[in-house]
Design an enzyme around this catalytic site. Structure first.
Site, PDB file in Angstrom:
ATOM      1  N   CYS A   1       1.106  -1.069   0.127  1.00 30.98           N
ATOM      2  CA  CYS A   1      -0.043   0.049   0.266  1.00 30.98           C
ATOM      3  C   CYS A   1       1.034   1.796  -0.389  1.00 30.98           C
ATOM      4  CB  CYS A   1      -0.756  -0.198   1.138  1.00 30.98           C
ATOM      5  SG  CYS A   1      -2.154   1.549   2.028  1.00 30.98           S
TER       6      CYS A   1
ATOM      7  N   CYS B   1      -1.727   1.957  -2.890  1.00 29.08           N
ATOM      8  CA  CYS B   1      -2.488   2.930  -3.010  1.00 29.08           C
ATOM      9  C   CYS B   1      -1.879   3.980  -2.673  1.00 29.08           C
ATOM     10  CB  CYS B   1      -3.165   1.956  -1.550  1.00 29.08           C
ATOM     11  SG  CYS B   1      -3.654   0.819  -1.055  1.00 29.08           S
TER      12      CYS B   1
ATOM     13  N   LYS C   1       0.120   5.541  -6.359  1.00 29.97           N
ATOM     14  CA  LYS C   1      -1.186   5.307  -7.499  1.00 29.97           C
ATOM     15  C   LYS C   1      -2.062   6.578  -7.157  1.00 29.97           C
ATOM     16  CE  LYS C   1      -4.562   3.659  -6.223  1.00 29.97           C
ATOM     17  NZ  LYS C   1      -5.074   2.998  -6.349  1.00 29.97           N
TER      18      LYS C   1
ATOM     19  N   TYR D   1      -8.726  -4.049 -11.219  1.00 31.87           N
ATOM     20  CA  TYR D   1      -8.521  -2.708 -10.509  1.00 31.87           C
ATOM     21  C   TYR D   1      -6.914  -2.033 -11.203  1.00 31.87           C
ATOM     22  CZ  TYR D   1     -11.869  -3.361  -6.278  1.00 31.87           C
ATOM     23  OH  TYR D   1     -12.725  -3.509  -5.853  1.00 31.87           O
TER      24      TYR D   1
ATOM     25  N   GLU E   1      -6.984   1.832 -13.125  1.00 33.30           N
ATOM     26  CA  GLU E   1      -6.592   2.650 -12.516  1.00 33.30           C
ATOM     27  C   GLU E   1      -4.645   3.341 -13.498  1.00 33.30           C
ATOM     28  OE1 GLU E   1      -5.320   1.585  -8.571  1.00 33.30           O
ATOM     29  OE2 GLU E   1      -7.517   2.129  -7.926  1.00 33.30           O
TER      30      GLU E   1
ATOM     31  N   HIS F   1     -27.068  20.893  -1.909  1.00 31.09           N
ATOM     32  CA  HIS F   1     -27.115  21.822  -3.123  1.00 31.09           C
ATOM     33  C   HIS F   1     -25.908  22.763  -3.379  1.00 31.09           C
ATOM     34  CE1 HIS F   1     -29.349  21.767  -6.804  1.00 31.09           C
ATOM     35  NE2 HIS F   1     -29.254  23.548  -7.101  1.00 31.09           N
TER      36      HIS F   1
ATOM     37  N   GLU G   1     -26.185  14.583  -4.009  1.00 33.76           N
ATOM     38  CA  GLU G   1     -27.257  14.608  -3.724  1.00 33.76           C
ATOM     39  C   GLU G   1     -28.258  14.003  -4.816  1.00 33.76           C
ATOM     40  OE1 GLU G   1     -29.057  18.549  -4.708  1.00 33.76           O
ATOM     41  OE2 GLU G   1     -27.528  19.511  -6.244  1.00 33.76           O
TER      42      GLU G   1
HETATM   43  P1  NDP Z   1      -7.873  -8.129 -10.696  1.00 28.06           P
HETATM   44  O1  NDP Z   1      -8.059 -10.126 -10.280  1.00 28.06           O
HETATM   45  O2  NDP Z   1      -8.945  -6.928 -10.142  1.00 28.06           O
HETATM   46  O3  NDP Z   1      -7.323  -8.045 -11.594  1.00 28.06           O
HETATM   47  C1  NDP Z   1      -6.561  -9.065 -12.670  1.00 28.06           C
HETATM   48  C2  NDP Z   1      -7.183  -8.993 -14.355  1.00 28.06           C
HETATM   49  O4  NDP Z   1      -6.338  -9.284 -15.058  1.00 28.06           O
HETATM   50  C3  NDP Z   1      -8.864  -9.216 -14.453  1.00 28.06           C
HETATM   51  O5  NDP Z   1      -8.717  -8.039 -15.629  1.00 28.06           O
HETATM   52  C4  NDP Z   1      -8.638 -10.801 -15.440  1.00 28.06           C
HETATM   53  O6  NDP Z   1      -9.328 -10.674 -15.964  1.00 28.06           O
HETATM   54  C5  NDP Z   1      -7.135 -10.572 -16.301  1.00 28.06           C
HETATM   55  N1  NDP Z   1      -6.211 -11.660 -16.277  1.00 28.06           N
HETATM   56  C6  NDP Z   1      -5.858 -12.285 -14.874  1.00 28.06           C
HETATM   57  N2  NDP Z   1      -5.340 -13.414 -15.798  1.00 28.06           N
HETATM   58  C7  NDP Z   1      -4.794 -12.892 -16.617  1.00 28.06           C
HETATM   59  C8  NDP Z   1      -4.064 -14.017 -17.940  1.00 28.06           C
HETATM   60  N3  NDP Z   1      -3.991 -14.844 -17.499  1.00 28.06           N
HETATM   61  N4  NDP Z   1      -4.518 -13.074 -19.160  1.00 28.06           N
HETATM   62  C9  NDP Z   1      -4.761 -11.776 -19.647  1.00 28.06           C
HETATM   63  N5  NDP Z   1      -5.693 -11.625 -18.182  1.00 28.06           N
HETATM   64  C10 NDP Z   1      -5.898 -12.298 -17.908  1.00 28.06           C
HETATM   65  O7  NDP Z   1      -6.364  -7.729  -9.935  1.00 28.06           O
HETATM   66  P2  NDP Z   1      -5.376  -6.286  -9.599  1.00 28.06           P
HETATM   67  O8  NDP Z   1      -4.380  -6.803 -10.206  1.00 28.06           O
HETATM   68  O9  NDP Z   1      -6.153  -5.575 -10.231  1.00 28.06           O
HETATM   69  O10 NDP Z   1      -5.739  -6.072  -8.492  1.00 28.06           O
HETATM   70  C11 NDP Z   1      -5.393  -7.304  -7.328  1.00 28.06           C
HETATM   71  C12 NDP Z   1      -6.188  -6.718  -6.011  1.00 28.06           C
HETATM   72  O11 NDP Z   1      -5.690  -5.949  -5.241  1.00 28.06           O
HETATM   73  C13 NDP Z   1      -7.862  -6.664  -7.007  1.00 28.06           C
HETATM   74  O12 NDP Z   1      -8.359  -7.255  -6.493  1.00 28.06           O
HETATM   75  C14 NDP Z   1      -7.718  -5.484  -5.194  1.00 28.06           C
HETATM   76  O13 NDP Z   1      -9.041  -5.685  -4.541  1.00 28.06           O
HETATM   77  C15 NDP Z   1      -6.677  -4.573  -4.963  1.00 28.06           C
HETATM   78  N6  NDP Z   1      -6.722  -3.222  -5.498  1.00 28.06           N
HETATM   79  C16 NDP Z   1      -7.610  -2.410  -4.911  1.00 28.06           C
HETATM   80  C17 NDP Z   1      -7.115  -0.957  -5.750  1.00 28.06           C
HETATM   81  C18 NDP Z   1      -7.852   0.136  -4.812  1.00 28.06           C
HETATM   82  O14 NDP Z   1      -8.525  -0.485  -3.722  1.00 28.06           O
HETATM   83  N7  NDP Z   1      -8.397   1.130  -5.822  1.00 28.06           N
HETATM   84  C19 NDP Z   1      -6.201  -0.644  -6.556  1.00 28.06           C
HETATM   85  C20 NDP Z   1      -5.616  -1.515  -6.576  1.00 28.06           C
HETATM   86  C21 NDP Z   1      -5.745  -3.548  -6.489  1.00 28.06           C
HETATM   87  P3  NDP Z   1     -10.366 -11.157 -15.673  1.00 28.06           P
HETATM   88  O15 NDP Z   1     -11.755 -10.594 -15.290  1.00 28.06           O
HETATM   89  O16 NDP Z   1     -10.999 -12.173 -17.282  1.00 28.06           O
HETATM   90  O17 NDP Z   1     -10.448 -12.364 -14.402  1.00 28.06           O
END
Ligand code: NDP
Length: 452
Positions: free
Chosen positions: A43, A48, A51, A178, A182, A436, A441
């Site tokens: 983080c 976080c 970012k 995510y 982002e 407002h 709102e």
């Molecule tokens: P996510 O699980 O959110 O997303 C992973 C993405 O990668 C999905 O779109 C997934 O597709 C895709 N993917 C997985 N495997 C493959 C592959 N072999 N080939 C192509 N695409 C693939 O993970 P992140 O790494 O983005 O983030 C991890 C976690 O960290 C999040 O789930 C969240 O909980 C946390 N996080 C929170 C944030 C916040 O609060 N703002 C910011 C960043 C991270 P598919 O949808 O098909 O599975």
């Protein structure tokens, strides 16, 4: 009674580990914590915080564009200095690392810098020295996952994005979660030409379908080339940059290729097997409702035991462990109505159930939604729109899903999450006076349900 060096020893100085160590020490417990890298974990160091700082940086590009509509004449084309942003960020992160160190010190935690390995249920070894503890807590977090793909050595993960050198004029992002969304948004704002590839028909699996479609559209309007149903099959170095070949044969050139394809728990090299700590089928440390692993004296919280990978969730889990071991007693963490935000441009803020999940759980639901151009953009010249949606359980009238895509959605949704945790009904939303003129709102003035 055996004697131990510590009452609690924590492996990992990220969000969950530091919180558990500090709060346990404040009860008078003797606490040790081992961390091999900078304090603060993902983080603070590569997640976080940096970012969000970069997201603010990207936001200025929009503000400069919008200023003219409000009568501002900017002297020249604004210039962005990537090196300056990087060094400012590094300075702030070092400051935070220092704050974490003093928080631990001031609460009486013994900080040991080094890699800790479990020896048994009560012993850890760091640089050849053994320490014993009545309870052990593993809070080692997670790390980016990259699938096996030819040319994998050319890609970067989110860990490297904050210090890229040089600034990528062309960025290709693989993933639709995510992190992918982002970074695509942020680097688009900072001036990269961004292409985002996602293997599914919609971004952000697990989010409300309307939110997923609305966000992809807004990101596209802002300049991100979002390509859905699209997979990368190989990456190679060409004369003018990296060449990414798509499954359908087409090629895209980029200076940097980011794989944001999920994260896996950090379980390697910790001696988990030797100590008898079992993993679940996803590779995370298996824990019960009280975060106890298969070894009764060893606990695990946060991303290494992967329930919900969010910093505030790791903090809350850490407090459940501390309360059970040293404080108020055993209790369970409630994972319902956890609000979350995605810091895309525009932001997503969400709390509770998607429409689909709410229908599955509650049966009949009423849906309210609204889409509008915010007051700010009447003069700014931007075509950005805001989307809001409420999902209401018909039987109880309780608001069970609240979703927003728009400016400061995270800030807006945090407050509504309190109301939702308290069980607020749609009637209570309706009786709440709006502020407002704000976008927020709209959540208390939606009267006409969607048909069906
Ligand atoms: P996510 O699980 O959110 O997303 C992973 C993405 O990668 C999905 O779109 C997934 O597709 C895709 N993917 C997985 N495997 C493959 C592959 N072999 N080939 C192509 N695409 C693939 O993970 P992140 O790494 O983005 O983030 C991890 C976690 O960290 C999040 O789930 C969240 O909980 C946390 N996080 C929170 C944030 C916040 O609060 N703002 C910011 C960043 C991270 P598919 O949808 O098909 O599975």
């Amino acid at each position: 009674m055996p004697t131990f060096d510590f009452d609690l020893f924590v492996i990992g100085g990220g969000s969950g580990g530091v919180r558990a160590a500090r709060m346990a020490a404040q009860t008078g417990a003797r606490v040790g914590l081992a961390e091999a890298a900078d304090l603060g974990g993902t983080c603070v160091n590569v997640g976080c915080i940096p970012k969000k700082l970069y997201s603010y940086a990207a936001g200025y590009a929009e503000s400069f564009e919008e200023a003219a509509g409000y009568g501002w004449k900017l002297p020249a084309e604004p210039q962005f200095d990537w090196s300056h942003l990087k060094s400012q960020r590094a300075k702030e992160i070092s400051r935070l690392n220092g704050i974490y160190a003093s928080l631990l010190k001031n609460s009486g935690v013994t900080l040991i810098t080094g890699w800790a390995q479990l020896v048994d249920g009560h012993t850890v070894e760091i640089d050849g020295k053994r320490h014993t503890a009545r309870h052990l807590l593993v809070a080692t977090g997670g790390t980016p996952f990259v699938p096996e793909i030819p040319g994998r050595e050319h890609i970067v993960t989110s860990d490297a994005m904050f210090d890229l050198d040089p600034f990528p004029k062309r960025l290709l992002v693989v993933g639709g979660g995510y992190i992918a969304c982002e970074f695509a948004s942020i680097f688009n704002g900072l001036g990269s030409k961004v292409t985002q590839l996602h293997r599914r028909a919609h971004l952000l699996t697990g989010f409300d379908d309307d939110v997923r479609q609305f966000l992809a559209n807004e990101m596209g309007k802002a300049g991100v080339d979002v390509r859905l149903n699209c997979e990368a099959s190989s990456i190679a170095r060409g004369p003018d940059g990296l060449v990414v070949t798509l499954a359908r044969g087409q090629q895209i050139e980029a200076d940097t290729v980011l794989f944001a394809t999920g994260r896996v728990p950090n379980t390697q090299g910790l001696g988990l097997e030797a100590a008898g700590v079992k993993l679940d089928e996803s590779g995370a440390i298996a824990v019960d409702a009280h975060y106890r692993t298969s070894v009764p004296s060893i606990y695990a919280v946060g991303d290494v035991s992967t329930r919900v990978q969010l910093t505030p969730v790791a903090l809350a889990e850490a407090m459940v462990v501390v309360d059970a071991l040293f404080g108020k007693g055993k209790r369970r963490m409630d994972y319902e109505f956890i609000p979350t935000a995605v810091f895309t441009h525009p932001n997503i803020g969400t709390c509770g159930y998607t429409e689909l999940d709410a229908r599955a759980k509650f049966g009949e639901v009423t849906v309210f939604s609204s889409e509008f151009k915010s007051l700010r953009h009447t003069l700014s010249g931007r075509s950005e729109r805001t989307f809001m949606k409420l999902v209401v359980d018909k039987k109880s009238d309780r608001v069970v899903g609240l979703h927003m895509v728009g400016a400061d959605a995270g800030e807006v949704v945090q407050g509504f999450a309190v109301a939702m945790r308290a069980g607020a009904t749609k009637a209570i939303f309706d009786s709440t006076i709006g502020i407002h003129p704000t976008g927020a709102e709209e959540f208390v003035t939606m009267r006409e349900p969607m048909p069906g």
